[in-house]
Scaffold this active site. Structure first.
Site, PDB file in Angstrom:
ATOM      1  CB  ALA B 126      19.480 -17.762  -0.153  1.00  0.00           C
ATOM      2  N   GLY B 133      20.430  -6.075  -3.183  1.00  0.00           N
ATOM      3  CA  GLY B 133      21.682  -6.136  -2.047  1.00  0.00           C
ATOM      4  C   GLY B 133      20.895  -5.670  -0.856  1.00  0.00           C
ATOM      5  CG  ASP B 247      16.733  -5.454  15.625  1.00  0.00           C
ATOM      6  OD1 ASP B 247      17.035  -4.912  14.589  1.00  0.00           O
ATOM      7  OD2 ASP B 247      15.466  -5.088  16.204  1.00  0.00           O
ATOM      8  CD  GLU B 373      24.132 -11.128   9.502  1.00  0.00           C
ATOM      9  OE1 GLU B 373      23.459 -10.613  10.354  1.00  0.00           O
ATOM     10  OE2 GLU B 373      24.445 -12.255   9.539  1.00  0.00           O
ATOM     11  CB  THR B 375      27.016  -1.706   3.690  1.00  0.00           C
ATOM     12  OG1 THR B 375      25.869  -0.804   3.401  1.00  0.00           O
ATOM     13  CG2 THR B 375      27.015  -2.739   2.494  1.00  0.00           C
TER      14      THR B 375
HETATM   15  C1  LIG Z   1      31.195 -13.320   1.745  1.00  0.00           C
HETATM   16  C2  LIG Z   1      29.589 -12.864   1.547  1.00  0.00           C
HETATM   17  C3  LIG Z   1      28.680 -13.603   2.288  1.00  0.00           C
HETATM   18  C4  LIG Z   1      27.387 -13.187   2.280  1.00  0.00           C
HETATM   19  N1  LIG Z   1      26.402 -14.078   2.812  1.00  0.00           N
HETATM   20  C5  LIG Z   1      25.054 -13.983   2.600  1.00  0.00           C
HETATM   21  C6  LIG Z   1      24.105 -14.878   3.107  1.00  0.00           C
HETATM   22  O1  LIG Z   1      24.446 -15.802   3.521  1.00  0.00           O
HETATM   23  N2  LIG Z   1      22.812 -14.434   2.825  1.00  0.00           N
HETATM   24  C7  LIG Z   1      22.512 -13.397   2.125  1.00  0.00           C
HETATM   25  O2  LIG Z   1      21.204 -13.312   1.711  1.00  0.00           O
HETATM   26  N3  LIG Z   1      23.374 -12.563   1.790  1.00  0.00           N
HETATM   27  C8  LIG Z   1      24.703 -12.628   1.804  1.00  0.00           C
HETATM   28  N4  LIG Z   1      25.735 -11.803   1.482  1.00  0.00           N
HETATM   29  C9  LIG Z   1      24.985 -10.440   0.890  1.00  0.00           C
HETATM   30  C10 LIG Z   1      25.250  -9.238   1.591  1.00  0.00           C
HETATM   31  O3  LIG Z   1      24.465  -9.176   2.595  1.00  0.00           O
HETATM   32  C11 LIG Z   1      25.261  -8.009   0.645  1.00  0.00           C
HETATM   33  O4  LIG Z   1      26.441  -8.274  -0.214  1.00  0.00           O
HETATM   34  C12 LIG Z   1      25.108  -6.772   1.149  1.00  0.00           C
HETATM   35  O5  LIG Z   1      23.899  -6.626   1.882  1.00  0.00           O
HETATM   36  C13 LIG Z   1      25.104  -5.645   0.351  1.00  0.00           C
HETATM   37  O6  LIG Z   1      24.609  -5.696  -0.937  1.00  0.00           O
HETATM   38  P1  LIG Z   1      25.189  -5.467  -2.578  1.00  0.00           P
HETATM   39  O7  LIG Z   1      26.542  -6.545  -2.335  1.00  0.00           O
HETATM   40  O8  LIG Z   1      24.197  -5.925  -3.333  1.00  0.00           O
HETATM   41  O9  LIG Z   1      25.719  -4.074  -2.362  1.00  0.00           O
HETATM   42  P2  LIG Z   1      24.561  -2.639  -2.726  1.00  0.00           P
HETATM   43  O10 LIG Z   1      23.531  -2.751  -1.907  1.00  0.00           O
HETATM   44  O11 LIG Z   1      24.662  -2.730  -4.160  1.00  0.00           O
HETATM   45  O12 LIG Z   1      25.574  -1.623  -2.258  1.00  0.00           O
HETATM   46  C14 LIG Z   1      26.688  -1.094  -2.859  1.00  0.00           C
HETATM   47  C15 LIG Z   1      27.241   0.111  -2.166  1.00  0.00           C
HETATM   48  O13 LIG Z   1      26.181   1.182  -1.990  1.00  0.00           O
HETATM   49  C16 LIG Z   1      25.879   1.385  -0.625  1.00  0.00           C
HETATM   50  N5  LIG Z   1      24.587   1.702  -0.606  1.00  0.00           N
HETATM   51  C17 LIG Z   1      23.436   1.011  -0.873  1.00  0.00           C
HETATM   52  N6  LIG Z   1      22.259   1.456  -0.470  1.00  0.00           N
HETATM   53  C18 LIG Z   1      22.506   2.758  -0.104  1.00  0.00           C
HETATM   54  C19 LIG Z   1      21.660   3.584   0.692  1.00  0.00           C
HETATM   55  N7  LIG Z   1      20.548   3.813   0.564  1.00  0.00           N
HETATM   56  N8  LIG Z   1      22.464   4.773   1.264  1.00  0.00           N
HETATM   57  C20 LIG Z   1      23.880   5.054   1.000  1.00  0.00           C
HETATM   58  N9  LIG Z   1      24.588   3.878   0.415  1.00  0.00           N
HETATM   59  C21 LIG Z   1      23.830   2.751   0.078  1.00  0.00           C
HETATM   60  C22 LIG Z   1      26.335   0.293   0.140  1.00  0.00           C
HETATM   61  O14 LIG Z   1      26.653   0.470   1.418  1.00  0.00           O
HETATM   62  C23 LIG Z   1      27.393  -0.055  -0.489  1.00  0.00           C
HETATM   63  O15 LIG Z   1      28.966   0.282  -0.198  1.00  0.00           O
HETATM   64  C24 LIG Z   1      26.878 -11.984   1.449  1.00  0.00           C
HETATM   65  C25 LIG Z   1      27.937 -11.412   1.038  1.00  0.00           C
HETATM   66  C26 LIG Z   1      29.380 -11.674   0.931  1.00  0.00           C
HETATM   67  C27 LIG Z   1      30.143 -10.814   0.332  1.00  0.00           C
END
Ligand SMILES: Cc1cc2nc3c(=O)[nH]c(=O)nc-3n(C[C@H](O)[C@H](O)[C@H](O)COP(=O)(O)OP(=O)(O)OC[C@H]3O[C@@H](n4cnc5c(N)ncnc54)[C@H](O)[C@@H]3O)c2cc1C
Ligand SMILES: Cc1cc2nc3c(=O)[nH]c(=O)nc-3n(C[C@H](O)[C@H](O)[C@H](O)COP(=O)(O)OP(=O)(O)OC[C@H]3O[C@@H](n4cnc5c(N)ncnc54)[C@H](O)[C@@H]3O)c2cc1C
Lengths: 364, 396
Positions: B126, B133, B247, B373, B375
């Site tokens: 978590a 995110g 990594d 992991e 985007t």
């Molecule tokens: C089904 C599912 C399972 C998951 N499992 C886990 C888990 O087990 N443990 C855990 O901790 N998390 C988990 N996650 C969370 C996941 O890792 C995050 O959703 C992901 O890292 C993106 O974060 P966010 O959703 O807050 O999007 P945001 O960070 O808000 O991003 C929104 C958009 O903005 C873009 N963006 C953000 N920052 C930048 C930047 N600096 N430059 C350009 N573009 C940017 C992103 O690429 C994306 O397109 C899970 C998510 C899902 C949907």
């Protein structure tokens, strides 16, 4: 095992070509392109490093090393990193030597290889592409007909590298629906070679249209004798070569923009600080890797004596598409400056289109 | 020496894993897509299977004999295995007991004593929070040491295996004034007072996987449940160290994408062949039908995805720093996999829109692989910063 590390020999060969390109070509590629020719001495220098002949047995004039598509892939990438026209000119003889060494009869090897594998570079080449709309390396319009023990060739070929100076060339033609390669000698009756073609790119490379009008060649001109050649393998080796040259061009474009983008400032900071530029560069980097890996994958299969029809086909397809995209990014990132011919990205942009449009400019 | 052919044993592993995926996962793929969040009991047979085990101790590590044939390492095996299993079903793969992301973290950094206590538990991970995110360094969950216990407060969302896991590796900050350097990870067991599973999400795809939200409210855990050292260093090296575990997992997500895209393409190919549309890798792609050309281009992309994944995995096995290549593989595979599964549905027409076939499901499933992991955008950032030698302030 799956291995991406270069053997000592591979590294040595790669490094020597890389050095040659750095010393002779990198700073001159643009002038060569403008002048429309490549200095003979530059071609000779690369030839002396064993281009195209290292895999030919010593008895036929080669170095007697293993015939290695992987090694050729490495060499072609380095050469094309300097300039693709140069890469093609230097390795044009491989279009002749490699299929004969790989698939010729013993008599053909004895008769044809020693003259092609001399210390001095002589032009030997292949005429594969055809100039009509919808042309396809596998459905050739050029035909061979058996007549009184010899073959009569008819058809038109284009983009035959260095053909006007070639002592001999291989011509691909359909014989009763089967694709074959035939040796055609300089000055053969019915053989006409055009002036240098004018192309979108590769200005410094001479390519020619080759017309065959009832051109009669002897029975032993058919490579592989009555069996013919493994045409898929011929195409696969040439496709690996195209993909490898694409990797070289893309790497060159990438290296240029990597430097330019951090140095060029607009709006008070380097343009590399903008994601729209930086992300293009990241994409260029991994797509260049992908092209190279696909070429190597096909080359690995060829090296093991396996069919690489699928792998080489996909590698060239991918390289044709991606090289264009990458070299497009290259121009775009330089903005107006990228549109100016003095900048190498401009030449790369034109040359990159050849990967998808043309077949058989070299052999891996 | 360069050789991009898989050795026989990896080829066999692939066949074996695909067989497993075909026999066990494919038949229940639709069932658990529909019965969202229901634990797939069929996966019980995998319980106790050593999915994540500790690599052998250094002392016991055998040096390969000189002249002996070199073999590929565990990362390559993993790339092949994960791809094959996800060819079966990626949602189910994420539901395999004991194979949580938390398990990977535990295996990587736990002490022997912690390994003893938690090694056999199914552990989720978590990190993500409502306000944090992609920018994992900005998490707000806190951990305060109080006597022999850590007291945790915060909210964690999108936790994979939230319902089924036995424990969760929770990221929290022990010293918010230190910024990222204060981020540590803690093992929180299910049933700990103050630790509640708030809800499970209803998702676009990987519906077999139970993604949920946890609340941590004055949640007390033993002092020994911290993974790694509690010391807050001045530099962010510690945080970078935690991020390094990714990594190895980024190529794994790339492998998942290779698996799903492969399944999708294979289905299309089968339908094309049934319709008498031959794929002979021969003709100029401009002389074939649009369908064939699209197919070839997608297959080429799949090869590119796979080879970039193999490259990152091979580097990990060879102990070559692969931060950039790991991100490259995920950037490419995440995006191209998404596009392939979309395109396959388009080419299948009605067969690509009906839930009678799995193609529509693969299109929904694959999308997550360009998101979690890191985007696709974040992967591009990592790659670009590295090759352009830019800091995170220069390239934001
Ligand atoms: C089904 C599912 C399972 C998951 N499992 C886990 C888990 O087990 N443990 C855990 O901790 N998390 C988990 N996650 C969370 C996941 O890792 C995050 O959703 C992901 O890292 C993106 O974060 P966010 O959703 O807050 O999007 P945001 O960070 O808000 O991003 C929104 C958009 O903005 C873009 N963006 C953000 N920052 C930048 C930047 N600096 N430059 C350009 N573009 C940017 C992103 O690429 C994306 O397109 C899970 C998510 C899902 C949907
Ligand atoms: C054939 C030709 C004719 C021309 N004719 C004229 C003319 O008649 N009169 C005239 O005044 N000019 C003319 N120009 C100049 C032309 O308008 C400029 O080249 C163009 O505006 C781009 O500027 P630049 O070349 O300096 O590129 P740069 O501004 O250096 O841009 C380089 C790259 O960085 C990108 N970039 C720059 N800033 C940002 C940002 N903030 N965010 C994201 N990306 C960014 C650009 O999109 C580009 O990809 C001509 C140019 C050419 C090639």
């Amino acid at each position: 095992m799956f291995d991406l590390s270069l053997s000592k020999e591979q590294k040595m060969v790669k490094d020597s070509f890389s050095k040659l390109v750095k010393d002779l070509i990198a700073d001159n590629a643009h002038e060569m392109d403008e002048a429309g020719e490549i200095p003979v001495s530059a071609v000779q220098k690369a030839w002396e490093l064993g281009c195209s002949v290292s895999g030919v047995p010593e008895e036929f004039g080669g170095y007697g090393m293993e015939d290695s598509p992987i090694l050729s892939a490495l060499v072609l990438e380095e050469l094309a990193y300097g300039d693709m026209a140069y890469a093609v000119a230097v390795t044009a003889p491989s279009l002749f030597i490699t299929p004969i060494n790989d698939m010729g009869t013993e008599d053909q090897k004895k008769a044809l290889l020693p003259n092609a594998c001399t210390d001095d570079y002589h032009v030997y080449t292949m005429a594969m592409c055809e100039p009509h709309f919808g042309a396809d390396a596998v459905s050739l319009k050029t035909t061979a007909e058996k007549k009184n023990g010899s073959y009569i060739l008819n058809g038109v070929k284009c983009f035959a590298p260095c053909a006007s100076q070639a002592e001999k060339m291989l011509v691909s033609a359909s014989l009763d629906g089967e694709n074959n390669l035939f040796v055609v000698e300089k000055g053969a009756a019915g053989l006409t070679i055009s002036e240098k073609e004018k192309n979108l790119g590769l200005y410094s490379l001479e390519t020619n249209t080759v017309t065959l009008e009832n051109c009669e060649v002897p029975a032993d001109a058919r490579i592989g004798g009555d069996k013919g050649v493994d045409y898929d393998r011929v195409l696969a080796r040439s496709r690996v070569a195209m993909a490898s040259m694409a990797a070289g061009m893309c790497r060159c474009s990438l290296d240029i923009v990597k430097q330019y983008a951090v140095e060029r400032e607009q709006f008070g900071e380097p343009i590399a600080h903008r994601q729209s530029i930086a992300f293009m560069i990241a994409e260029m980097a991994y797509e260049t890797d992908a092209i190279r890996l696909m070429a190597w994958q096909a080359a690995s299969r060829l090296e093991a004596g396996k069919s690489a029809k699928r792998e080489a086909y996909l590698a060239k397809l991918y390289a044709g598409e991606m090289a264009m995209k990458i070299c497009d990014y290259g121009v775009q990132i330089l903005g107006g400056h990228g549109y100016i011919r003095e900048m190498n990205v401009e030449r790369l942009y034109r040359n990159a289109r050849s990967i998808a449009c043309v077949e058989a400019l070299s052999m891996a | 020496m360069i050789n991009l052919e898989l050795p026989d044993y990896l080829d066999n592993l692939k066949t074996q894993m695909k067989g497993f995926a075909e026999g066990l996962l494919r038949p229940i793929a639709r069932k658990y897509d529909e019965a969202e969040h229901t634990y797939p009991v069929e996966l019980d047979v995998l319980k106790g299977m050593p999915v994540m085990s500790r690599p052998k101790k250094k002392a016991g590590e055998e040096k390969p004999k000189k002249g002996a044939e070199r073999k590929n390492g565990s990362n390559m095996s993993q790339a092949v295995t994960v791809e094959s299993i996800c060819w079966g079903d990626v949602g189910l793969m994420l539901s395999i007991p004991g194979a949580g992301l938390g398990n990977a973290a535990i295996v990587a950094v736990a002490t022997d004593e912690q390994m003893e206590r938690f090694g056999s538990k199914w552990a989720a991970m978590a990190i993500t929070e409502p306000g944090s995110g992609s920018d994992a360094g900005s998490i707000q969950t806190t951990a305060v040491l109080d006597g022999d216990e850590w007291v945790l407060n915060g909210e964690k969302i999108f936790v994979t295996c939230a319902d089924r896991c036995d424990a969760v590796v929770v990221w929290a900050n022990v010293d918010p004034s230190a910024g990222k350097a204060g981020i540590k990870s803690f093992i929180v067991e299910k049933g700990t007072p103050g630790f509640t599973l708030e809800k499970l999400e209803h998702k676009l795809g990987i519906r077999a996987s139970d993604t949920g939200t946890f609340f941590l409210k004055d949640c007390r855990i033993p002092k020994d449940n911290i993974l790694g050292s509690a010391e807050v260093k001045k530099s962010t090296e510690g945080f970078k160290g935690v991020m390094k575990t990714f990594d190895n997992t980024r190529p794994m997500v790339a492998s998942m994408s290779n698996g799903v895209a492969g399944a999708s393409l294979e289905f299309l190919k089968q339908k094309m062949e049934e319709a008498g549309i031959a794929l002979d890798y021969n003709e100029n792609t401009n002389n074939v039908s649009a369908m064939q050309k699209e197919y070839y281009m997608m297959e080429a992309n799949l090869e590119a995805m796979r080879l970039l994944t193999y490259k990152a995995s091979w580097m990990a096995d060879e102990k070559i720093f692969n931060n950039v290549e790991a991100s490259m593989s995920k950037a490419k595979a995440g995006r191209a996999g998404t596009l392939i599964t979309q395109k396959v549905c388009e080419l299948l027409g009605s067969m690509g829109f009906t839930r009678e076939h799995l193609a529509e499901k693969w299109m929904r499933d694959s999308k997550i692989l360009d998101i979690f992991e890191g985007t696709g955008q974040i992967q591009h950032l990592i790659v670009a910063r590295n090759i352009l030698k830019l800091s995170r302030n220069e390239l934001k």
